[in-house]
Design a protein around this motif. Sequence first.
Motif, PDB file in Angstrom:
ATOM      1  N   LEU A   1       0.919  -1.213  -0.419  1.00 21.94           N
ATOM      2  CA  LEU A   1       0.074   0.146   0.039  1.00 21.94           C
ATOM      3  C   LEU A   1       0.732   1.208   0.447  1.00 21.94           C
ATOM      4  CD1 LEU A   1      -2.739   0.838  -0.118  1.00 21.94           C
ATOM      5  CD2 LEU A   1      -3.202   1.104   2.465  1.00 21.94           C
ATOM      6  N   PRO A   2       1.795   0.962   0.630  1.00 19.93           N
ATOM      7  CA  PRO A   2       2.670   2.605   0.527  1.00 19.93           C
ATOM      8  C   PRO A   2       3.254   3.236  -0.438  1.00 19.93           C
ATOM      9  CG  PRO A   2       3.285   1.399   2.797  1.00 19.93           C
ATOM     10  CD  PRO A   2       2.461   0.418   2.296  1.00 19.93           C
ATOM     11  N   LEU A   3       3.218   1.738  -1.453  1.00 18.29           N
ATOM     12  CA  LEU A   3       4.330   2.061  -2.823  1.00 18.29           C
ATOM     13  C   LEU A   3       2.764   2.018  -4.052  1.00 18.29           C
ATOM     14  CD1 LEU A   3       6.091  -0.936  -3.491  1.00 18.29           C
ATOM     15  CD2 LEU A   3       6.822   1.013  -2.468  1.00 18.29           C
ATOM     16  N   VAL A   4       2.224   1.730  -3.512  1.00 21.40           N
ATOM     17  CA  VAL A   4       0.817   2.481  -4.754  1.00 21.40           C
ATOM     18  C   VAL A   4       0.177   3.158  -4.413  1.00 21.40           C
ATOM     19  CG1 VAL A   4      -2.000   1.926  -4.963  1.00 21.40           C
ATOM     20  CG2 VAL A   4       0.010   0.583  -4.802  1.00 21.40           C
ATOM     21  N   LEU A   5       0.424   4.369  -2.888  1.00 21.50           N
ATOM     22  CA  LEU A   5       0.153   5.416  -2.117  1.00 21.50           C
ATOM     23  C   LEU A   5       1.093   6.521  -3.142  1.00 21.50           C
ATOM     24  CD1 LEU A   5      -1.002   5.072   1.983  1.00 21.50           C
ATOM     25  CD2 LEU A   5      -2.201   6.009  -0.675  1.00 21.50           C
ATOM     26  N   ARG A   6       2.430   5.781  -3.739  1.00 19.55           N
ATOM     27  CA  ARG A   6       3.822   7.309  -3.145  1.00 19.55           C
ATOM     28  C   ARG A   6       3.619   6.984  -4.895  1.00 19.55           C
ATOM     29  NH1 ARG A   6       6.380  11.139  -3.891  1.00 19.55           N
ATOM     30  NH2 ARG A   6       5.466  11.230  -1.742  1.00 19.55           N
ATOM     31  N   GLU A   7       2.944   6.239  -5.601  1.00 23.16           N
ATOM     32  CA  GLU A   7       2.891   5.723  -7.166  1.00 23.16           C
ATOM     33  C   GLU A   7       2.045   7.301  -7.717  1.00 23.16           C
ATOM     34  OE1 GLU A   7       1.502   2.586  -9.734  1.00 23.16           O
ATOM     35  OE2 GLU A   7       2.993   2.679  -9.282  1.00 23.16           O
ATOM     36  N   HIS A   8       0.497   7.010  -6.639  1.00 25.43           N
ATOM     37  CA  HIS A   8      -0.649   8.161  -7.290  1.00 25.43           C
ATOM     38  C   HIS A   8      -0.124   8.842  -6.758  1.00 25.43           C
ATOM     39  CE1 HIS A   8      -2.734   4.155  -7.812  1.00 25.43           C
ATOM     40  NE2 HIS A   8      -3.698   4.863  -7.707  1.00 25.43           N
ATOM     41  N   ALA A   9       0.580   9.720  -5.577  1.00 26.74           N
ATOM     42  CA  ALA A   9       1.050  10.622  -5.757  1.00 26.74           C
ATOM     43  C   ALA A   9       1.967  11.602  -6.308  1.00 26.74           C
ATOM     44  CB  ALA A   9       1.384  11.184  -3.718  1.00 26.74           C
ATOM     45  N   ASP A  10       2.844  10.467  -6.980  1.00 29.02           N
ATOM     46  CA  ASP A  10       3.553  11.179  -8.214  1.00 29.02           C
ATOM     47  C   ASP A  10       2.577  11.353  -9.223  1.00 29.02           C
ATOM     48  OD1 ASP A  10       5.801  11.214  -5.956  1.00 29.02           O
ATOM     49  OD2 ASP A  10       6.703   8.505  -7.057  1.00 29.02           O
ATOM     50  N   ASN A  11       2.242  10.391  -9.822  1.00 22.12           N
ATOM     51  CA  ASN A  11       1.532  10.831 -11.194  1.00 22.12           C
ATOM     52  C   ASN A  11      -0.029  11.376 -11.099  1.00 22.12           C
ATOM     53  OD1 ASN A  11       2.938   8.842 -12.391  1.00 22.12           O
ATOM     54  ND2 ASN A  11       1.788   7.226 -11.770  1.00 22.12           N
ATOM     55  N   PHE A  12      -0.937  11.637  -9.417  1.00 21.99           N
ATOM     56  CA  PHE A  12      -2.092  12.033 -10.250  1.00 21.99           C
ATOM     57  C   PHE A  12      -2.122  13.487  -8.234  1.00 21.99           C
ATOM     58  CE2 PHE A  12      -2.693   7.787 -11.313  1.00 21.99           C
ATOM     59  CZ  PHE A  12      -2.865   8.282 -12.674  1.00 21.99           C
TER      60      PHE A  12
ATOM     61  N   ALA B   1      -1.527  13.572  -3.114  1.00 20.81           N
ATOM     62  CA  ALA B   1      -0.153  13.592  -2.327  1.00 20.81           C
ATOM     63  C   ALA B   1      -0.843  13.926  -0.375  1.00 20.81           C
ATOM     64  CB  ALA B   1       0.389  15.108  -3.018  1.00 20.81           C
ATOM     65  N   ASP B   2      -1.289  14.804  -0.798  1.00 18.13           N
ATOM     66  CA  ASP B   2      -1.848  14.951   0.630  1.00 18.13           C
ATOM     67  C   ASP B   2      -2.102  13.892   1.628  1.00 18.13           C
ATOM     68  OD1 ASP B   2      -1.661  17.847   1.038  1.00 18.13           O
ATOM     69  OD2 ASP B   2      -3.744  18.031   0.355  1.00 18.13           O
ATOM     70  N   LEU B   3      -3.245  12.555   1.107  1.00 22.52           N
ATOM     71  CA  LEU B   3      -3.748  11.337   1.530  1.00 22.52           C
ATOM     72  C   LEU B   3      -1.774  10.663   1.799  1.00 22.52           C
ATOM     73  CD1 LEU B   3      -5.019   8.780   2.108  1.00 22.52           C
ATOM     74  CD2 LEU B   3      -5.801   8.639  -0.132  1.00 22.52           C
ATOM     75  N   GLU B   4      -1.068  10.597   0.578  1.00 16.65           N
ATOM     76  CA  GLU B   4       0.585  10.052   0.680  1.00 16.65           C
ATOM     77  C   GLU B   4       1.471  10.284   2.050  1.00 16.65           C
ATOM     78  OE1 GLU B   4       4.436   8.989   1.107  1.00 16.65           O
ATOM     79  OE2 GLU B   4       3.631  10.780   0.134  1.00 16.65           O
ATOM     80  N   ALA B   5       1.007  12.139   2.176  1.00 15.42           N
ATOM     81  CA  ALA B   5       2.098  12.478   2.706  1.00 15.42           C
ATOM     82  C   ALA B   5       1.126  12.612   4.872  1.00 15.42           C
ATOM     83  CB  ALA B   5       1.940  14.020   3.097  1.00 15.42           C
ATOM     84  N   ARG B   6      -0.186  12.090   4.622  1.00 13.22           N
ATOM     85  CA  ARG B   6      -0.234  11.607   5.770  1.00 13.22           C
ATOM     86  C   ARG B   6      -0.577  10.483   6.283  1.00 13.22           C
ATOM     87  NH1 ARG B   6      -6.554  15.388   5.538  1.00 13.22           N
ATOM     88  NH2 ARG B   6      -5.447  17.031   4.773  1.00 13.22           N
ATOM     89  N   THR B   7       0.083   9.466   5.265  1.00 13.10           N
ATOM     90  CA  THR B   7      -0.126   7.741   5.732  1.00 13.10           C
ATOM     91  C   THR B   7       1.126   7.467   5.462  1.00 13.10           C
ATOM     92  OG1 THR B   7      -0.336   7.499   3.242  1.00 13.10           O
ATOM     93  CG2 THR B   7      -2.609   7.011   5.096  1.00 13.10           C
TER      94      THR B   7
ATOM     95  N   GLY C   1       3.766   7.588   7.591  1.00 13.29           N
ATOM     96  CA  GLY C   1       4.074   6.535   9.165  1.00 13.29           C
ATOM     97  C   GLY C   1       3.254   5.150   8.858  1.00 13.29           C
ATOM     98  N   TRP C   2       2.482   4.621   8.164  1.00 10.48           N
ATOM     99  CA  TRP C   2       1.868   3.721   8.384  1.00 10.48           C
ATOM    100  C   TRP C   2       2.574   2.532   8.145  1.00 10.48           C
ATOM    101  CZ3 TRP C   2      -3.219   3.432   4.349  1.00 10.48           C
ATOM    102  CH2 TRP C   2      -4.214   4.604   5.772  1.00 10.48           C
ATOM    103  N   PRO C   3       3.505   2.434   7.560  1.00  7.02           N
ATOM    104  CA  PRO C   3       4.332   0.871   7.083  1.00  7.02           C
ATOM    105  C   PRO C   3       4.627   0.823   8.943  1.00  7.02           C
ATOM    106  CG  PRO C   3       4.765   2.419   5.568  1.00  7.02           C
ATOM    107  CD  PRO C   3       4.190   3.083   6.246  1.00  7.02           C
ATOM    108  N   GLY C   4       5.661   2.045   9.598  1.00  2.84           N
ATOM    109  CA  GLY C   4       6.000   1.521  10.813  1.00  2.84           C
ATOM    110  C   GLY C   4       4.604   1.006  11.968  1.00  2.84           C
ATOM    111  N   ILE C   5       3.345   1.597  11.760  1.00  5.29           N
ATOM    112  CA  ILE C   5       2.179   1.151  12.271  1.00  5.29           C
ATOM    113  C   ILE C   5       1.802  -0.333  12.808  1.00  5.29           C
ATOM    114  CG2 ILE C   5      -0.043   1.445  12.754  1.00  5.29           C
ATOM    115  CD1 ILE C   5       0.704   4.468  12.505  1.00  5.29           C
TER     116      ILE C   5
END
Length: 63
Positions: free
Chosen positions: A13-24, A40-46, A48-52
């Motif tokens: 999921l973090p990779l998908v969020l980063r990809e979407h932030a980069d593209n859209f 971009a906001d969604l990726e920035a807000r989340t 920390g998910w991988p650590g959690i």
Amino acid sequence: MRDSVRAELIRALPLVLREHADNFGGKVAFEDAERAVTYADLEARTGGWPGIWRDSVCGAAIG
């Protein structure tokens, strides 16, 4: 072949969020009556998910 199809569909999921932030980044990812959140906001807000969720299993369906 079935395993290779599944491997392509299942991604971290973090990779998908980063990809979407980069593209859209500037496009709205979520909106309700009170607010709108861009990709971009969604990726920035989340970020920390991988650590959690390091020791948890989580899935999301997008479609």
